[in-house]
Design a protein around this motif. Structure first.
Motif, PDB file in Angstrom:
ATOM      1  N   THR A   1      27.902 -32.436  20.033  1.00  0.00           N
ATOM      2  CA  THR A   1      29.287 -31.222  19.791  1.00  0.00           C
ATOM      3  C   THR A   1      29.404 -32.256  20.979  1.00  0.00           C
ATOM      4  O   THR A   1      30.663 -32.205  20.900  1.00  0.00           O
ATOM      5  CB  THR A   1      28.351 -30.271  20.278  1.00  0.00           C
ATOM      6  OG1 THR A   1      27.448 -29.571  19.540  1.00  0.00           O
ATOM      7  CG2 THR A   1      29.940 -29.285  20.730  1.00  0.00           C
ATOM      8  N   HIS A   2      29.407 -32.815  22.364  1.00  0.00           N
ATOM      9  CA  HIS A   2      29.384 -33.450  23.375  1.00  0.00           C
ATOM     10  C   HIS A   2      30.288 -34.341  22.366  1.00  0.00           C
ATOM     11  O   HIS A   2      31.447 -35.032  22.998  1.00  0.00           O
ATOM     12  CB  HIS A   2      28.943 -33.621  24.646  1.00  0.00           C
ATOM     13  CG  HIS A   2      29.178 -34.329  25.321  1.00  0.00           C
ATOM     14  ND1 HIS A   2      28.560 -36.014  25.087  1.00  0.00           N
ATOM     15  CD2 HIS A   2      30.506 -34.247  26.288  1.00  0.00           C
ATOM     16  CE1 HIS A   2      29.639 -36.818  26.552  1.00  0.00           C
ATOM     17  NE2 HIS A   2      30.181 -35.496  27.140  1.00  0.00           N
ATOM     18  N   ILE A   3      29.244 -35.411  21.988  1.00  0.00           N
ATOM     19  CA  ILE A   3      29.351 -36.791  21.463  1.00  0.00           C
ATOM     20  C   ILE A   3      30.775 -36.831  20.489  1.00  0.00           C
ATOM     21  O   ILE A   3      31.783 -37.706  20.742  1.00  0.00           O
ATOM     22  CB  ILE A   3      28.899 -37.808  20.800  1.00  0.00           C
ATOM     23  CG1 ILE A   3      27.658 -38.344  22.020  1.00  0.00           C
ATOM     24  CG2 ILE A   3      29.075 -39.083  20.602  1.00  0.00           C
ATOM     25  CD1 ILE A   3      26.510 -37.832  21.684  1.00  0.00           C
ATOM     26  N   LEU A   4      31.248 -36.236  19.915  1.00  0.00           N
ATOM     27  CA  LEU A   4      32.182 -35.579  18.405  1.00  0.00           C
ATOM     28  C   LEU A   4      33.598 -34.871  19.120  1.00  0.00           C
ATOM     29  O   LEU A   4      34.015 -35.042  18.262  1.00  0.00           O
ATOM     30  CB  LEU A   4      31.209 -34.949  17.238  1.00  0.00           C
ATOM     31  CG  LEU A   4      30.493 -36.347  16.857  1.00  0.00           C
ATOM     32  CD1 LEU A   4      30.107 -35.640  15.708  1.00  0.00           C
ATOM     33  CD2 LEU A   4      31.054 -37.145  16.566  1.00  0.00           C
TER      34      LEU A   4
ATOM     35  N   VAL B   1      35.095 -34.766  12.262  1.00  0.00           N
ATOM     36  CA  VAL B   1      33.439 -34.344  12.894  1.00  0.00           C
ATOM     37  C   VAL B   1      32.263 -34.716  11.821  1.00  0.00           C
ATOM     38  O   VAL B   1      31.219 -34.962  11.609  1.00  0.00           O
ATOM     39  CB  VAL B   1      33.836 -33.537  13.612  1.00  0.00           C
ATOM     40  CG1 VAL B   1      32.033 -32.832  13.893  1.00  0.00           C
ATOM     41  CG2 VAL B   1      34.744 -33.638  14.624  1.00  0.00           C
ATOM     42  N   PHE B   2      32.519 -33.734  10.832  1.00  0.00           N
ATOM     43  CA  PHE B   2      31.685 -33.194   9.767  1.00  0.00           C
ATOM     44  C   PHE B   2      31.264 -34.880   8.859  1.00  0.00           C
ATOM     45  O   PHE B   2      29.925 -35.007   8.869  1.00  0.00           O
ATOM     46  CB  PHE B   2      31.864 -32.889   8.610  1.00  0.00           C
ATOM     47  CG  PHE B   2      30.872 -31.870   7.777  1.00  0.00           C
ATOM     48  CD1 PHE B   2      30.476 -30.667   8.006  1.00  0.00           C
ATOM     49  CD2 PHE B   2      30.133 -32.286   6.651  1.00  0.00           C
ATOM     50  CE1 PHE B   2      28.478 -30.783   7.550  1.00  0.00           C
ATOM     51  CE2 PHE B   2      29.611 -32.965   5.299  1.00  0.00           C
ATOM     52  CZ  PHE B   2      29.147 -31.173   5.633  1.00  0.00           C
ATOM     53  N   ILE B   3      31.699 -35.698   8.759  1.00  0.00           N
ATOM     54  CA  ILE B   3      31.325 -37.171   7.748  1.00  0.00           C
ATOM     55  C   ILE B   3      30.712 -37.519   8.822  1.00  0.00           C
ATOM     56  O   ILE B   3      29.858 -38.120   8.649  1.00  0.00           O
ATOM     57  CB  ILE B   3      32.942 -37.442   7.127  1.00  0.00           C
ATOM     58  CG1 ILE B   3      33.307 -36.734   5.893  1.00  0.00           C
ATOM     59  CG2 ILE B   3      32.129 -38.933   6.598  1.00  0.00           C
ATOM     60  CD1 ILE B   3      34.602 -37.698   5.259  1.00  0.00           C
ATOM     61  N   ILE B   4      31.349 -37.394  10.612  1.00  0.00           N
ATOM     62  CA  ILE B   4      30.726 -38.642  10.972  1.00  0.00           C
ATOM     63  C   ILE B   4      29.295 -37.751  11.723  1.00  0.00           C
ATOM     64  O   ILE B   4      28.292 -38.613  11.511  1.00  0.00           O
ATOM     65  CB  ILE B   4      31.511 -38.657  12.586  1.00  0.00           C
ATOM     66  CG1 ILE B   4      32.652 -39.519  12.188  1.00  0.00           C
ATOM     67  CG2 ILE B   4      30.125 -39.002  14.209  1.00  0.00           C
ATOM     68  CD1 ILE B   4      33.720 -38.777  13.397  1.00  0.00           C
ATOM     69  N   ALA B   5      29.272 -36.523  11.679  1.00  0.00           N
ATOM     70  CA  ALA B   5      28.138 -35.972  12.217  1.00  0.00           C
ATOM     71  C   ALA B   5      26.709 -36.566  10.895  1.00  0.00           C
ATOM     72  O   ALA B   5      25.386 -36.712  11.604  1.00  0.00           O
ATOM     73  CB  ALA B   5      28.054 -34.293  12.721  1.00  0.00           C
ATOM     74  N   ILE B   6      27.199 -35.905   9.430  1.00  0.00           N
ATOM     75  CA  ILE B   6      26.627 -35.998   8.444  1.00  0.00           C
ATOM     76  C   ILE B   6      25.342 -37.215   8.298  1.00  0.00           C
ATOM     77  O   ILE B   6      24.659 -37.703   8.006  1.00  0.00           O
ATOM     78  CB  ILE B   6      27.157 -35.524   7.066  1.00  0.00           C
ATOM     79  CG1 ILE B   6      26.152 -34.880   6.261  1.00  0.00           C
ATOM     80  CG2 ILE B   6      27.517 -36.783   6.526  1.00  0.00           C
ATOM     81  CD1 ILE B   6      26.938 -34.812   4.938  1.00  0.00           C
ATOM     82  N   GLY B   7      26.138 -38.392   8.728  1.00  0.00           N
ATOM     83  CA  GLY B   7      25.455 -39.568   9.069  1.00  0.00           C
ATOM     84  C   GLY B   7      25.323 -40.532  10.671  1.00  0.00           C
ATOM     85  O   GLY B   7      24.870 -41.840  10.333  1.00  0.00           O
ATOM     86  N   TYR B   8      24.870 -38.760  11.295  1.00  0.00           N
ATOM     87  CA  TYR B   8      24.639 -39.780  12.170  1.00  0.00           C
ATOM     88  C   TYR B   8      23.520 -40.158  12.747  1.00  0.00           C
ATOM     89  O   TYR B   8      22.296 -39.830  12.084  1.00  0.00           O
ATOM     90  CB  TYR B   8      24.800 -38.037  13.376  1.00  0.00           C
ATOM     91  CG  TYR B   8      25.730 -39.677  14.711  1.00  0.00           C
ATOM     92  CD1 TYR B   8      27.034 -39.559  14.714  1.00  0.00           C
ATOM     93  CD2 TYR B   8      24.994 -39.454  15.956  1.00  0.00           C
ATOM     94  CE1 TYR B   8      27.879 -40.140  15.717  1.00  0.00           C
ATOM     95  CE2 TYR B   8      26.067 -39.797  17.199  1.00  0.00           C
ATOM     96  CZ  TYR B   8      27.594 -40.378  16.523  1.00  0.00           C
ATOM     97  OH  TYR B   8      28.306 -40.545  17.767  1.00  0.00           O
TER      98      TYR B   8
END
Length: 423
Positions: free
Chosen positions: A297-300, A353-360
């Motif tokens: 959450t902090h990073i994104l 945010v969702f697309i970045i998070a899903i592949g983090y």
């Protein structure tokens, strides 16, 4: 200079019809524009389209078994696997030649590893077989090969597996990605409950990505609103603080959260010091799902703030003042006038945010532990030397890509991608 040489027909000075001359100029401009963007198209093809195509091909590629057992496989095509009988002497003789050749070429290990993905115990049997087969020089070979490893070579299911996995393309990796496997006769079956992991990880990835996106929206909306409504000088100063994390290494930010959240870390020490917690009841906030949510959450968060800010900055303040002057209270004016105009920024921020998070990968790997890792961590693990299975990693990646595309189309259907704005 245009001239009229016939009724209704205009020409240029050299006699060319004006329409033809304009079409030529238009084609030249289009061709010039195409050459300008050609480097960008080449970059996209090399860095995006070709890797995705390679990943999709790798997920179904299955040529190693047919290459290593190139004498055995054609003979197995004529073998009736439904009878429950082992193949004949000719197959075993060809199998011996393929095993010995595979040892010389150092390819038998690859084929053994591929078969071991489908049935455990195959790797050890095939790796030890070449050494023992060197003593098998006189026919008949069938019984001698069975005696080498009766549990494997005397089992009809081993030969069924070799025949099935000799196809150039396979769907077994996709079945494995959804916790299914092919039984001895090639029928898809669900794995036992204690072996089902991937569907659960996919669900966890979607849930955590959704939670992180929601938290980024809750935290980012008021920050973006503050930046958009403050004077420009103050807003620019605060915007630098929002962008500051981009100037810091991701690894540094993630490891900082480890120092803050661990049981002997800064946050727990502070809670103990103020008396909220006792020294024996320190909270475990790292190497679990909570650590993944907090750190990501902090990073994104900046990826949510920036689209919201860029949209909010374009909303005239006079709209809210007009609503208030006409008798609406601040809450009603915000809900009816201001908030609907921020929906394009909300959509852009949430998708980003969702697309970045899903592949983090890095952050869940460092702070997630066993309960906070995402499907990207499994993909990375299968592509490493620890559990080298690129085909399964590619299949998981293709499914993840499909999920993202489905969610994107669903967003377009419900909200409309045309309503998304980045500024």
């Amino acid at each position: 200079m245009a001239e009229i040489t016939a009724p209704g027909v205009m020409t240029t000075a050299d006699g060319t019809p004006l329409k033809v001359s304009l079409n030529r100029a238009l084609r030249r401009n289009k061709l010039r524009a195409f050459f300008w963007v050609l480097p960008l198209l080449a970059f996209l093809a090399i860095s995006f389209l070709i890797p995705i195509g390679s990943m999709m091909f790798r997920s179904v590629q299955n040529d190693i078994v047919s290459q290593v057992f190139h004498r055995t496989v054609p003979l197995l095509q004529n073998w009736d696997e439904t009878t429950g009988e082992l193949p004949d002497e000719e197959v075993f003789a060809a199998f011996r030649e393929d095993i010995l050749e595979g040892r010389e070429n150092r390819t038998i290990g690859k084929a053994a590893r591929r078969l071991n993905f489908e049935r455990s115990g195959m790797s050890s049997a095939f790796r030890s077989a070449p050494r023992k087969l060197k003593t098998v020089t006189e026919p008949p070979f069938k019984e001698q090969i069975i005696d080498i490893h009766k549990k494997t070579f005397g089992n009809v299911n081993t030969w069924r597996l070799i025949k099935r996995e000799s196809r150039l393309y396979t769907s077994t990796h996709f079945f494995a990605s959804i916790d299914m496997r092919l039984d001895d006769l090639g029928t898809p079956r669900m794995r036992p409950k204690n072996e089902r992991i991937y569907v659960k990880i996919f669900i966890r990835t979607l849930i955590l990505s959704g939670v992180i996106t929601g938290l980024c929206l809750l935290l980012g909306f008021p920050i973006a609103y503050l930046l958009a409504t403050l004077p420009t000088k103050t807003s620019n100063l605060l915007l630098i603080l929002v962008l500051l994390p981009f100037w810091t290494s991701l690894l540094v930010r993630t490891t900082s959260w480890i120092a803050i959240l661990q049981q002997q870390g800064v946050l727990n020490d502070l809670l103990v010091w103020v008396g909220i917690l006792s020294d024996e009841s320190r909270i475990r906030m790292i190497h679990n799902m909570a650590g993944t949510i907090i750190a990501m959450t902090h990073i994104l968060l900046p990826f949510m703030i920036l689209p919201l800010f860029s949209v909010m900055k374009t909303i005239p303040p006079a709209y809210m003042r007009a609503a208030l002057s006409m008798g609406a209270n601040p809450v009603l004016a915000f809900r009816k006038i201001y908030f609907p105009q921020t929906v394009p920024g909300i959509g852009a921020g949430c998708i980003l945010v969702f697309i970045i998070a899903i592949g983090y990968y890095i952050t869940p790997e460092l702070v997630g532990g066993t309960s906070g890792t995402l499907i990207s961590n499994f993909i990375a693990n299968y592509m490493s030397s620890n559990a080298l299975n690129w085909s399964l990693a590619a299949a998981l990646g293709v499914i993840l890509l499909g999920i993202v595309l489905v969610l994107y189309l669903l967003y377009d259907k419900v909200i409309g991608i045309d309503n998304m704005k980045l500024g």
